[in-house]
Design an enzyme around this catalytic site. Sequence first.
Site, PDB file in Angstrom:
ATOM      1  N   TYR A  73       1.018  -1.311   0.062  1.00 56.66           N
ATOM      2  CA  TYR A  73       0.090   0.045  -0.127  1.00 56.66           C
ATOM      3  C   TYR A  73       0.950   1.279  -0.077  1.00 56.66           C
ATOM      4  O   TYR A  73       1.787   1.301   0.929  1.00 56.66           O
ATOM      5  CB  TYR A  73      -0.890   0.177   1.435  1.00 56.66           C
ATOM      6  N   PRO A 126     -18.759   1.461  -2.945  1.00 54.93           N
ATOM      7  CA  PRO A 126     -19.484   1.474  -1.642  1.00 54.93           C
ATOM      8  C   PRO A 126     -21.131   0.896  -1.857  1.00 54.93           C
ATOM      9  O   PRO A 126     -21.694   1.179  -2.606  1.00 54.93           O
ATOM     10  CB  PRO A 126     -19.599   2.941  -1.215  1.00 54.93           C
ATOM     11  N   LEU A 127     -21.327   0.029  -0.604  1.00 58.36           N
ATOM     12  CA  LEU A 127     -22.491  -0.673  -0.520  1.00 58.36           C
ATOM     13  C   LEU A 127     -23.724   0.480  -0.912  1.00 58.36           C
ATOM     14  O   LEU A 127     -23.668   1.441  -0.092  1.00 58.36           O
ATOM     15  CB  LEU A 127     -22.744  -1.265   0.631  1.00 58.36           C
ATOM     16  N   GLY A 136     -15.909  -1.661  -0.510  1.00 55.22           N
ATOM     17  CA  GLY A 136     -14.360  -1.439  -1.042  1.00 55.22           C
ATOM     18  C   GLY A 136     -14.649  -0.001  -1.812  1.00 55.22           C
ATOM     19  O   GLY A 136     -15.347   1.016  -1.659  1.00 55.22           O
ATOM     20  N   PHE A 137     -14.010  -0.400  -3.234  1.00 54.93           N
ATOM     21  CA  PHE A 137     -14.095   0.740  -4.313  1.00 54.93           C
ATOM     22  C   PHE A 137     -15.430   1.148  -4.709  1.00 54.93           C
ATOM     23  O   PHE A 137     -15.858   2.069  -5.259  1.00 54.93           O
ATOM     24  CB  PHE A 137     -13.182   0.255  -5.208  1.00 54.93           C
ATOM     25  N   PHE A 193     -13.276  -5.318   1.953  1.00 53.48           N
ATOM     26  CA  PHE A 193     -14.364  -4.612   1.269  1.00 53.48           C
ATOM     27  C   PHE A 193     -15.644  -4.884   2.298  1.00 53.48           C
ATOM     28  O   PHE A 193     -16.730  -5.014   1.663  1.00 53.48           O
ATOM     29  CB  PHE A 193     -14.529  -4.966   0.071  1.00 53.48           C
ATOM     30  N   PRO A 194     -15.522  -4.560   3.395  1.00 51.59           N
ATOM     31  CA  PRO A 194     -16.856  -4.875   4.438  1.00 51.59           C
ATOM     32  C   PRO A 194     -18.012  -3.833   4.144  1.00 51.59           C
ATOM     33  O   PRO A 194     -18.909  -4.130   4.141  1.00 51.59           O
ATOM     34  CB  PRO A 194     -16.237  -4.848   5.935  1.00 51.59           C
ATOM     35  N   LEU A 195     -17.146  -2.709   3.435  1.00 46.70           N
ATOM     36  CA  LEU A 195     -18.306  -1.755   3.003  1.00 46.70           C
ATOM     37  C   LEU A 195     -18.684  -1.669   1.675  1.00 46.70           C
ATOM     38  O   LEU A 195     -18.879  -0.591   1.104  1.00 46.70           O
ATOM     39  CB  LEU A 195     -17.938  -0.134   3.846  1.00 46.70           C
TER      40      LEU A 195
END
Length: 303
Positions: free
Chosen positions: A71, A228-229, A225-226, A221-223
């Site tokens: 990163y 968004p949910l 990731g790139f 990616f719990p939300l």
Amino acid sequence: MKTANTTNGTKLGGRFTFSGTSLTVQRMGYGAMQLAGPGVYGPPKDPDAAVAVLREAAATGVNHIDTADFYGPHVTNQIIKKALHPYPTGLVIVTKLGTRRPADGSWQPAVSSQDLTEGVHDNLRNLGLDALDIVNYRAMGAIHGPAEGSIAKEVTVLADLKRKGLIRHIGVSNVTPGQIAEAQAITEVVCVQNNYNLANRNDDALIDDLARRGIAYVPFFPLGGFTPLQSSTLSAVANRLGATPMQVALAWLLHRSPNILLIPGTSSVAHLRENLASAQLTLSPETLSELDEIAASAAAIEH
Ligand SMILES: NC(=O)c1ccc[n+]([C@@H]2O[C@H](COP(=O)([O-])OP(=O)(O)OC[C@H]3O[C@@H](n4cnc5c(N)ncnc54)[C@H](OP(=O)(O)O)[C@@H]3O)[C@@H](O)[C@H]2O)c1
């Protein structure tokens, strides 16, 4: 049958001990990928803000930070060191290997014995550590997720580095159940880190299997990731509970299985606070069923 080793009742979702280790973390952790520059490449626009996010997480009691030396590259680990070194007792930093970032910012495999060994030394140097608590071997896989193919060679290299004392424990990432079994035949696997959230539930059966064996499952990616949910059901539930959609998405993961550990990523102290507060959100069985419909409808649209 072994059950996941958790205790509930604390503000960060309860504690979890990685199986076969003395490492105990709060289930609500932090993922550091968002601290690098745009595209996870180069320095962030505001390095002081990145340091502030990490210090706020640690001050709130977060003791599980997920990172990678690719990163930035190097940037995120250097920010973690600047913000938190000398590290508080009990902080578990989990890193990953298997990728490198050339000057064009692309993500390329780095899987030779030399790549992996150098990757461990890069992490040690940039984090300011003598040994790494947990290293995930991150398989490149396909664009949408893991792809079958042997990971034995790479995991064997990590197991050798563990014998040398540079790595304490090994995990695997972006992997299939077959690859997990292959890794387990080589070394103890203490965690699995795959793409999973309210809308992407490909690993449902895997999570239940790992829970029975006490192995941590750490969704990346719990939300979303790139991407968004976004879901009208999620927004409606959030409105009803007086929470934000992201909080409901994280709370759902904590409810989903006791072996799930969270590492939501953010570059903002405000979002961090919001995310950490989601551990105090209780979802009723009716609300959980409602949220289960999100993945079912997403799957119906795909087919
Ligand atoms: N093993 C792997 O292959 C792999 C792959 C990807 C990631 N990871 C790890 O998993 C961690 C989590 O994944 P991720 O960071 O990519 O994705 P994520 O946690 O699903 O989502 C991060 C995104 O959501 C935004 N966000 C966070 N909290 C928010 C909130 N409360 N409200 C609105 N937006 C919010 C962030 O933007 P802001 O910065 O503006 O908050 C960022 O754009 C990473 O940090 C990394 O450590 C591992």
